[in-house]
Design an enzyme around this catalytic site. Sequence first.
Site, PDB file in Angstrom:
ATOM      1  N   PHE A  25      -4.253   3.140   7.135  1.00 41.95           N
ATOM      2  CA  PHE A  25      -3.581   3.918   6.096  1.00 41.95           C
ATOM      3  C   PHE A  25      -3.118   3.075   4.926  1.00 41.95           C
ATOM      4  O   PHE A  25      -2.922   3.596   3.828  1.00 41.95           O
ATOM      5  CB  PHE A  25      -2.359   4.640   6.688  1.00 41.95           C
ATOM      6  CG  PHE A  25      -1.207   3.726   7.020  1.00 41.95           C
ATOM      7  CD1 PHE A  25      -0.295   3.354   6.042  1.00 41.95           C
ATOM      8  CD2 PHE A  25      -1.034   3.234   8.307  1.00 41.95           C
ATOM      9  CE1 PHE A  25       0.762   2.496   6.351  1.00 41.95           C
ATOM     10  CE2 PHE A  25       0.015   2.384   8.615  1.00 41.95           C
ATOM     11  CZ  PHE A  25       0.917   2.017   7.634  1.00 41.95           C
ATOM     12  N   ARG A  54      -3.568   9.569   8.496  1.00 40.86           N
ATOM     13  CA  ARG A  54      -2.425   9.664   7.586  1.00 40.86           C
ATOM     14  C   ARG A  54      -2.848   9.684   6.122  1.00 40.86           C
ATOM     15  O   ARG A  54      -2.081  10.107   5.261  1.00 40.86           O
ATOM     16  CB  ARG A  54      -1.476   8.489   7.830  1.00 40.86           C
ATOM     17  CG  ARG A  54      -0.878   8.476   9.236  1.00 40.86           C
ATOM     18  CD  ARG A  54      -0.154   7.187   9.512  1.00 40.86           C
ATOM     19  NE  ARG A  54       0.433   7.173  10.849  1.00 40.86           N
ATOM     20  CZ  ARG A  54       1.058   6.131  11.372  1.00 40.86           C
ATOM     21  NH1 ARG A  54       1.170   5.014  10.668  1.00 40.86           N
ATOM     22  NH2 ARG A  54       1.571   6.195  12.587  1.00 40.86           N
ATOM     23  N   SER A  95      -3.823  -2.363  13.561  1.00 42.21           N
ATOM     24  CA  SER A  95      -2.809  -3.112  14.293  1.00 42.21           C
ATOM     25  C   SER A  95      -3.440  -3.987  15.373  1.00 42.21           C
ATOM     26  O   SER A  95      -4.558  -3.730  15.832  1.00 42.21           O
ATOM     27  CB  SER A  95      -1.807  -2.151  14.929  1.00 42.21           C
ATOM     28  OG  SER A  95      -2.428  -1.396  15.957  1.00 42.21           O
ATOM     29  N   CYS A 154      -1.327  -6.520   5.745  1.00 39.78           N
ATOM     30  CA  CYS A 154      -1.512  -7.624   6.680  1.00 39.78           C
ATOM     31  C   CYS A 154      -1.445  -8.975   5.997  1.00 39.78           C
ATOM     32  O   CYS A 154      -1.547 -10.003   6.662  1.00 39.78           O
ATOM     33  CB  CYS A 154      -2.837  -7.477   7.430  1.00 39.78           C
ATOM     34  SG  CYS A 154      -4.274  -7.504   6.365  1.00 39.78           S
TER      35      CYS A 154
END
Length: 486
Positions: free
Chosen positions: A154, A182, A231, A286
């Site tokens: 997202f 999302r 993730s 990230c």
Amino acid sequence: MTQTTVKNVKNYIGGEWIESRTEKTEDVFNPATGEVIAQVPISTTEDVHHAIEVANEAFKTWKEVPVPKRARILFKYQQLLVEHWEELAKLITLENGKNYAEAYGEVQRGIENVEFATGAPSLMMGEQLASIATELESGVYRYPIGVIGGITPFNFPMMVPCWMFPMAIATGNTFVMKPSERTPLLANRLAELLEEAGLPNGVFNIVHGAHDVVNGLLDHKKVAAISFVGSQPVAEYVYKRGTQNLKRVQALAGAKNHSIVLSDANLENATTQILNAAFGSAGERCMAASVVAVEEDVADEFVTLLTQKANEIKIGNGLDEGVFLGPVIRDQHKERTLQYIESGEEEGANLVRDGRTDEAAKQEGYFVGPTIFDHVTSEMKIWQDEIFAPVLSIARVNNLEEGVDLANESRFANGACIFTRDGGSVRRFRETIDAGMLGVNIGVPAPMAFLPFSGWKDSFYGDLHANGKDGLQFYTRKKVLTTKWV
């Protein structure tokens, strides 16, 4: 926003907008207001299998299209993205929440990746050796590998997909994408513009959903490779399940990026760079600066200056003028962030700036103000975990070596930065830090499209990274032809 304005999101398969076979949907929110803007289907295994079969059939003809012709379609696509950049940026802000300037920057980075992919005719050139033995020569030729599955996050709903599908289709593959549930609206708009650019039906497909779609891509025998960004736990899962099914997998995962500020650094530049790196995109990237290891001699001055600048940040709807810090993506993510702030306090870190007290944090939407902890140690959860929010941890060290040792303790290793004027310190940092993307006097050392996005340790699973020559190699395979002329 009234219910009649809520958009019904559809899958894109074989050039058609198709309703999912599921009756299960999830709401898509504007994170700045909490309003529902769309409903996205949580598609079934049958939905994704249908898309894979369509993509596999399209691959039979698409791989035969001359590389320059494929590149011309991407040239047209690049032009359309440029023409629609303002619309795309607003759509990113609407469903992701980042400010408009950051959304504009994301659009530009996506366009740059398309531009790089248009160079496929040159990038796919092989190699030849005219004489490997008497009257023998050999040549290397590149070919596409088949159907690619792309699973995207997202936080960069345009840039990350553009890391994947432009190069994949330029090199002759077909693509099935599962965007984040999302942020589905931007993904569908990218598909509409691809169709307008003249991409044949079935070459690019979108299936919205969650676990069933992911597993459908990972398990189907006709999917040759998987590109993933998300993730760490999911990246590890994708890598293990995909490779068990004998697929190529590149899985880009979480991060805990460290910056090291030495006593000779330009603190004005260092605090500005780290402020932007820590709190830009609400910390949901990230390559965000998560930890700063600052030499004790300048630590007090650094913390004071950084906090002063953080106090000046405007928080609010990313479409409003002057807003720097938008919301986090969902209410659940806000609550998770607040729990980390509480954890930092309980474990003894000094809460220098509390983002919970900002006025915007008390309003509608999923806002958390810039939060700064000082005197953080590696035993604390706020140092160990990827928080993915506007929370910055400051640790105090005595020298460069201690800063590097602290960074190297982390299981994550996407990026690391150093702020100094000393060339010798830069070299020691470069040689001893365990991270894949490094910066000197900059806060976000994310590479351009023609260089690899090269995380280490638990920030990446696989062999070939996204972008650059790695991306080309990931989406192609080689034949070696040896010929004897008689």
